[in-house]
Motif scaffolding. Structure first.
Motif, short mmCIF file in Angstrom:
data_model
loop_
_atom_site.label_atom_id
_atom_site.label_comp_id
_atom_site.label_asym_id
_atom_site.label_seq_id
_atom_site.Cartn_x
_atom_site.Cartn_y
_atom_site.Cartn_z
N TYR A 86 25.32 108.14 46.83
CA TYR A 86 26.24 108.77 45.90
C TYR A 86 26.43 110.22 46.30
O TYR A 86 25.48 110.89 46.72
CB TYR A 86 25.71 108.68 44.47
CG TYR A 86 25.54 107.27 43.96
CD1 TYR A 86 26.63 106.58 43.43
CD2 TYR A 86 24.32 106.62 44.04
CE1 TYR A 86 26.49 105.27 42.98
CE2 TYR A 86 24.17 105.32 43.59
CZ TYR A 86 25.26 104.65 43.07
OH TYR A 86 25.12 103.36 42.63
N THR A 87 27.64 110.72 46.17
CA THR A 87 27.93 112.11 46.51
C THR A 87 27.32 113.03 45.46
O THR A 87 26.91 112.59 44.37
CB THR A 87 29.45 112.34 46.57
OG1 THR A 87 29.99 112.18 45.24
CG2 THR A 87 30.12 111.36 47.52
N SER A 88 27.26 114.30 45.76
CA SER A 88 26.72 115.26 44.80
C SER A 88 27.57 115.30 43.54
O SER A 88 27.05 115.46 42.43
CB SER A 88 26.64 116.66 45.43
OG SER A 88 27.92 117.08 45.89
N GLU A 89 28.89 115.13 43.68
CA GLU A 89 29.76 115.08 42.50
C GLU A 89 29.38 113.90 41.61
O GLU A 89 29.30 114.03 40.39
CB GLU A 89 31.23 114.95 42.91
CG GLU A 89 32.18 114.88 41.73
CD GLU A 89 33.61 114.52 42.11
OE1 GLU A 89 34.53 114.78 41.30
OE2 GLU A 89 33.81 113.97 43.21
N GLU A 90 29.14 112.75 42.23
CA GLU A 90 28.79 111.54 41.48
C GLU A 90 27.40 111.64 40.85
O GLU A 90 27.17 111.15 39.75
CB GLU A 90 28.86 110.32 42.40
CG GLU A 90 30.27 110.02 42.86
CD GLU A 90 30.31 109.04 44.02
OE1 GLU A 90 31.39 108.46 44.27
OE2 GLU A 90 29.28 108.84 44.69
N THR A 91 26.51 112.31 41.54
CA THR A 91 25.15 112.47 41.02
C THR A 91 25.09 113.45 39.86
O THR A 91 24.34 113.26 38.90
CB THR A 91 24.21 112.95 42.15
OG1 THR A 91 24.24 111.99 43.21
CG2 THR A 91 22.78 113.10 41.65
N ASP A 92 25.90 114.50 39.94
CA ASP A 92 25.83 115.59 38.95
C ASP A 92 26.75 115.38 37.75
O ASP A 92 26.61 116.08 36.74
CB ASP A 92 26.17 116.92 39.62
CG ASP A 92 25.18 117.29 40.73
OD1 ASP A 92 24.06 116.74 40.71
OD2 ASP A 92 25.56 118.09 41.60
N PHE A 93 27.69 114.46 37.86
CA PHE A 93 28.70 114.32 36.80
C PHE A 93 28.07 113.82 35.50
O PHE A 93 27.35 112.83 35.49
CB PHE A 93 29.79 113.34 37.24
CG PHE A 93 30.99 113.33 36.35
CD1 PHE A 93 31.99 114.28 36.50
CD2 PHE A 93 31.13 112.37 35.36
CE1 PHE A 93 33.12 114.28 35.68
CE2 PHE A 93 32.25 112.36 34.54
CZ PHE A 93 33.25 113.31 34.69
N LEU A 337 32.95 109.00 35.68
CA LEU A 337 33.76 109.43 36.82
C LEU A 337 34.46 108.24 37.47
O LEU A 337 35.64 108.34 37.86
CB LEU A 337 32.86 110.13 37.84
CG LEU A 337 33.52 110.69 39.10
CD1 LEU A 337 34.58 111.73 38.74
CD2 LEU A 337 32.47 111.28 40.04
N ARG A 341 38.54 107.76 38.01
CA ARG A 341 39.13 107.42 39.31
C ARG A 341 39.94 106.13 39.24
O ARG A 341 41.02 106.03 39.84
CB ARG A 341 38.02 107.28 40.35
CG ARG A 341 37.34 108.59 40.72
CD ARG A 341 36.12 108.34 41.59
NE ARG A 341 35.53 109.57 42.11
CZ ARG A 341 34.39 109.63 42.79
NH1 ARG A 341 33.72 108.51 43.04
NH2 ARG A 341 33.92 110.78 43.22
#
Length: 365
Positions: A86-93, A337, A341
């Motif tokens: 998972y990207t940082s955006e996906e992890t932090d959202f 998220l 999308r």
């Protein structure tokens, strides 16, 4: 020397067992799972089985498609070897948390929906209060909260005097003993079959137990209907599938609300939409759907949740159970998220999707 050889043989046996377990578990990640085959399996089920008996030998089950037991290796394979990047955006959202909920709520005069967190919503319709799967504790047995509840129990009890409680099933992120014991003792509690005695043990005196398709008059021209879902139940002290799991439909003169609880995708959504048209708000579960090979039966991914919403024919989609507890392989906030999308990718009508902040107060239209 003989003892040493026996010890060496034992160690070798343990090593070989560990290697076998690792190989077996790793092979289970994405093991022969096909979305096409899964969709066909759903289509092969029969609508009439939604009305079939669903209790035998002391356990409840889904007659249209039984779940089957997951093996220890399946669980171990998911927990230890099912890896997704998972990207940082996906992890932090995570959902935003709006402060001062109690003060803002005091200014609201009309009907509303308030997201307290996870699957806990407070709804007021015609001065009647409903709360769904109330969980205010810091943990759901083991997973810790990543976002706080929008209200404290003290604030809730000060605001609401006559409360109706809906419980979808007995999993810890939906039925919390500590929370239940602190809610009003005489609150009206509606539970699926097999949970009445258990919930009465949480210091509750007014508990009504319903089966799938059973309805009850709740006053002021409103009706509450217990509906089937594709899930399961288990809890310490309550064996596997010893109590039922359910969705709820609340029909009032002002609005009709569908509370999905937890469910995989099944033909029941189409049948509910056919049988009960004109649903205004559908509270749809979007959580714990990774990995698909392990979760597809009991939890919907985003495309399935949107399809279920369309099957219901509901006007507005309210996503539930994301952003509070880390339950699946995906990060806790990822489903929110993922839904955003999906809406953009498929050019869906954003107006119909109410992706709420924790503490957001949505006026009922």
């Amino acid at each position: 020397m003989k003892t040493f050889k026996l010890f060496g043989a034992a160690v070798l046996g343990i090593v070989l067992l560990i290697v076998f377990v690792i190989f077996s578990c790793s092979s289970r990640d994405k093991k022969s799972f096909s979305e096409i085959q899964w969709k066909q399996k759903v289509e092969d089920t029969r609508v009439e089985d939604l009305y079939a008996p669903h209790f035998k030998e002391g356990r409840f089950y889904t007659p249209w498609m039984e779940m089957g037991d997951k093996s220890f290796l399946d669980v171990l394979g998911w927990k230890l070897f099912s890896k997704t990047h998972y990207t940082s955006e996906e992890t932090d959202f995570l959902p935003r948390v709006t402060p001062d909920t109690a003060e803002r709520l005091d200014q609201v005069r009309g009907d509303f929906i308030l997201w307290i967190g996870h699957n806990t919503f407070l709804i007021r319709i015609d001065k009647v209060y409903w709360i769904t799967d109330p969980v205010f504790s810091k943990r759901a047995l083991l997973p810790a909260r990543l976002t706080p509840p929008a209200l404290s129990l003290k604030e809730l009890n000060e605001i609401v005097k006559d409360l109706n409680i809906l419980i979808s099933h007995n999993h810890y992120d939906h039925l919390d003993r500590s929370t239940m014991k602190q809610l009003p003792r005489d609150a009206a509690v509606f539970v699926p079959r097999g949970l009445k005695t258990y919930v009465m043990g949480m210091d509750k005196t007014n508990v009504r137990e319903l089966d799938w398709w059973e309805a009850v008059d709740t006053g002021k021209g409103s009706t509450l209907i217990c509906l089937p879902a594709q899930h399961w139940s288990m809890r310490i002290g309550q064996g596997r599938n010893r109590s039922l799991w359910a969705a709820w439909l609340l029909k009032t003169p002002k609005a009709t609300l569908y509370f999905g609880g937890d469910s995989g995708y099944f033909k029941g959504f189409r049948e509910i939409g056919r049988k009960y048209p004109d649903i205004d708000y559908a509270f749809m579960p979007i959580t714990a759907y990774h990995p698909r090979w392990f979760m597809q039966y009991q939890h919907m991914n985003i495309p399935e949740a949107v399809k279920a919403f369309e099957d219901l024919g509901a006007r507005f989609f309210i996503p539930t159970q994301w952003g509070t507890f880390h339950l699946g392989s995906e990060p806790a906030g990822f489903p929110g998220l993922d839904l955003i999308r999906h809406i953009r990718k498929n050019n869906l009508d954003l107006f119909r999707f109410n992706i709420m902040d924790v503490g957001q107060i949505l006026p009922l239209n």
